[in-house]
Design an enzyme around this catalytic site. Structure first.
Site, PDB file in Angstrom:
ATOM      1  CE  LYS A  62     107.288  92.590   0.367  1.00  8.20           C
ATOM      2  NZ  LYS A  62     108.054  92.992   1.552  1.00  8.20           N
ATOM      3  CD  GLU A 111     107.565  95.397  -7.664  1.00  6.67           C
ATOM      4  OE1 GLU A 111     107.395  94.782  -8.725  1.00  6.67           O
ATOM      5  OE2 GLU A 111     106.926  95.149  -6.616  1.00  6.67           O
ATOM      6  CB  SER A 138     105.016  90.996   7.931  1.00  3.14           C
ATOM      7  OG  SER A 138     105.858  92.016   8.428  1.00  3.14           O
TER       8      SER A 138
HETATM    9  C1  LIG Z   1     107.889  94.147   2.283  1.00  5.18           C
HETATM   10  C2  LIG Z   1     107.589  93.912   3.711  1.00  5.18           C
HETATM   11  C3  LIG Z   1     106.548  94.593   4.378  1.00  5.18           C
HETATM   12  C4  LIG Z   1     105.722  95.664   3.726  1.00  5.18           C
HETATM   13  O1  LIG Z   1     104.951  95.244   2.653  1.00  5.18           O
HETATM   14  P1  LIG Z   1     103.393  95.045   2.729  1.00  5.18           P
HETATM   15  O2  LIG Z   1     102.983  94.871   1.321  1.00  5.18           O
HETATM   16  O3  LIG Z   1     102.794  96.263   3.369  1.00  5.18           O
HETATM   17  O4  LIG Z   1     103.131  93.835   3.559  1.00  5.18           O
HETATM   18  C5  LIG Z   1     106.293  94.281   5.701  1.00  5.18           C
HETATM   19  N1  LIG Z   1     107.032  93.360   6.358  1.00  5.18           N
HETATM   20  C6  LIG Z   1     108.038  92.690   5.760  1.00  5.18           C
HETATM   21  C7  LIG Z   1     108.812  91.715   6.545  1.00  5.18           C
HETATM   22  C8  LIG Z   1     108.363  92.946   4.421  1.00  5.18           C
HETATM   23  O5  LIG Z   1     109.367  92.278   3.835  1.00  5.18           O
END
Ligand SMILES: *Cc1c(COP(=O)(O)O)cnc(C)c1O
Length: 405
Positions: free
Chosen positions: A87, A109, A373
């Protein structure tokens, strides 16, 4: 007419009230200009290296691959980025853009709080005033993230309207922006919302895929990412979309299983095309067109809509979608912790679980990359309760006793 295309095939657009047309047009112009300015891109690059900690590693998960007996597995460790997830890539890009536009205040948000933490962190670093809208229900569920946001100097504004969750926080942020845009940037957290957000967020997240392209000195057969709004997936896939390979696979939250309210699967027949919060895409809607409740063990995937570019890539078949249940995600979290010594965020564990079955299906000699992610430290209240319920409960009770002392 701008030369800028607001749509991705059937999806996207800018379906907003009159009052938001000006700030969105201004943002589009500033964004298009900034990414063509070498000075801005150099500043962004330095921020990525020194503050975010890029490039993040591409780990060859030798043990996991051996244990499964299928394709070779590699993991892009986005969880090693500052604040623990991808993020921050987007938060940093937009915060730098806000500064360039002469804005002094940033609003955002947040649902689970991860985007709020990333935004508050970037704003602290850049000296921008920061206000985060967060549903009161989410504040209750994600207290530790509220603590970090406030430590970064952000104000967390509780939103009690509607279901008091993410979509209500988005509504409040847009409401703020209609009267504050002269000095305020709205830093939206995923690759969705009215144009130019989906395009801009993909651009700032494409660093993930661009690094993978450099790091992978082998032929990639498949790439797997989890999909909430879609920002980590589209950033990871971005440089590969126009190529005929590798296979690109998005993992959605299958939650407790099929049926309304049990999951957040937007890319099968249970979802509909609609226009919600300023963009056209696939949503979980009832027969009246109202947004349905969703469920996922991972807060980041617990969202009724999907970014318009991914919806279009799903329609054309370039991106394949699979769904992963809460239980499968937990099992993947455990598997990669035991075999590789890394903790997947609960969201990313959905990609991990999907990759485990695709690796077996592809078989030996093939190569698959998972986008981790985020890292799973933030999920300790969920994973510890699931894996070690009794001891965890005892610990929490003892801990609350100490606080009361
Ligand atoms: C917020 C988040 C997501 C989901 O958001 P995307 O916009 O689909 O990437 C996925 N993995 C993590 C670790 C997050 O914090």
């Amino acid at each position: 007419m701008s030369k800028y295309n607001n749509f991705f095939g059937d999806y996207g657009g800018r379906y907003v009230p009159e009052v938001l047309r000006l700030p969105l047009a201004e943002l589009e112009a500033a964004y298009v200009e900034a990414i063509e300015d070498p000075a801005f891109m150099a500043e962004f690059k330095t921020f990525q290296t020194d503050f975010i900690g890029r490039p993040t590693p591409l780990l060859h998960a030798v043990n996991a691959g051996k244990a499964l007996g299928g394709a070779d597995i590699y993991i892009k460790l986005e969880g090693l980025a500052n604040t623990g997830a991808h993020k921050i890539n987007n938060a940093a890009g937009q915060a730098l853009l806000a500064k360039r536009m002469g804005k002094t205040r940033v609003i955002a948000e947040t649902g689970a709080g991860q985007h709020g933490v990333a935004t508050a962190s970037a704003c602290a670093r850049l000296g921008l005033e920061c206000v985060i809208y967060m549903g009161t229900e989410d504040i209750r569920r994600q207290r530790p993230n509220v603590y970090w946001m406030e430590l970064f100097g952000a104000e967390v504004r509780p939103v009690a309207s509607g279901s008091a969750t993410l979509k209500d926080a988005v509504n409040e942020a847009f409401r703020d922006w209609t009267s504050s845009y002269k000095n305020t940037h709205y830093l939206l957290g995923s690759a969705l919302g009215p144009s130019p957000f989906p395009d801009m967020v993909r651009e700032f997240q494409s660093v993930i895929g661009n690094e993978v392209k450099q790091q992978a000195d082998f032929k990639i057969d498949a790439m797997v990412a989890c999909v909430g709004g879609g920002s980590n997936a589209i950033g990871f896939f971005s440089p590969f979309i126009d190529l005929s390979g590798p296979r690109l696979i998005g993992a959605e939250a299958g939650g407790r299983g099929p049926g309304p309210g049990n999951n957040a699967v937007r890319m099968d027949a249970s979802a509909k095309t609609g226009i919600v919060q300023g963009y056209k895409s696939r949503f979980l809607l009832d027969d009246d067109g109202q947004v349905l409740p969703t469920h996922s063990i991972s807060a980041g995937l617990d969202y009724p809509g999907i970014g318009p570019q991914l919806a279009e890539l799903g329609r054309t078949g370039r991106v394949e979608f699979v769904s992963v249940t809460d239980g499968e995600a937990l099992a993947a979290l455990k598997f990669f912790a035991a075999t590789e010594g890394i903790i997947f965020a609960m969201e990313s564990a959905h990609a991990g679980a999907a990759a485990m079955s695709i690796a077996k299906e592809l078989g030996p000699g093939k190569k698959i990359i998972i986008n981790m992610s985020g890292r799973g430290d933030k999920d300790i209240f969920i994973s510890a309760a699931a894996f070690d319920g009794k001891n965890w409960k005892t610990f929490l009770l003892e801990e609350s006793g100490r606080i009361n002392d």
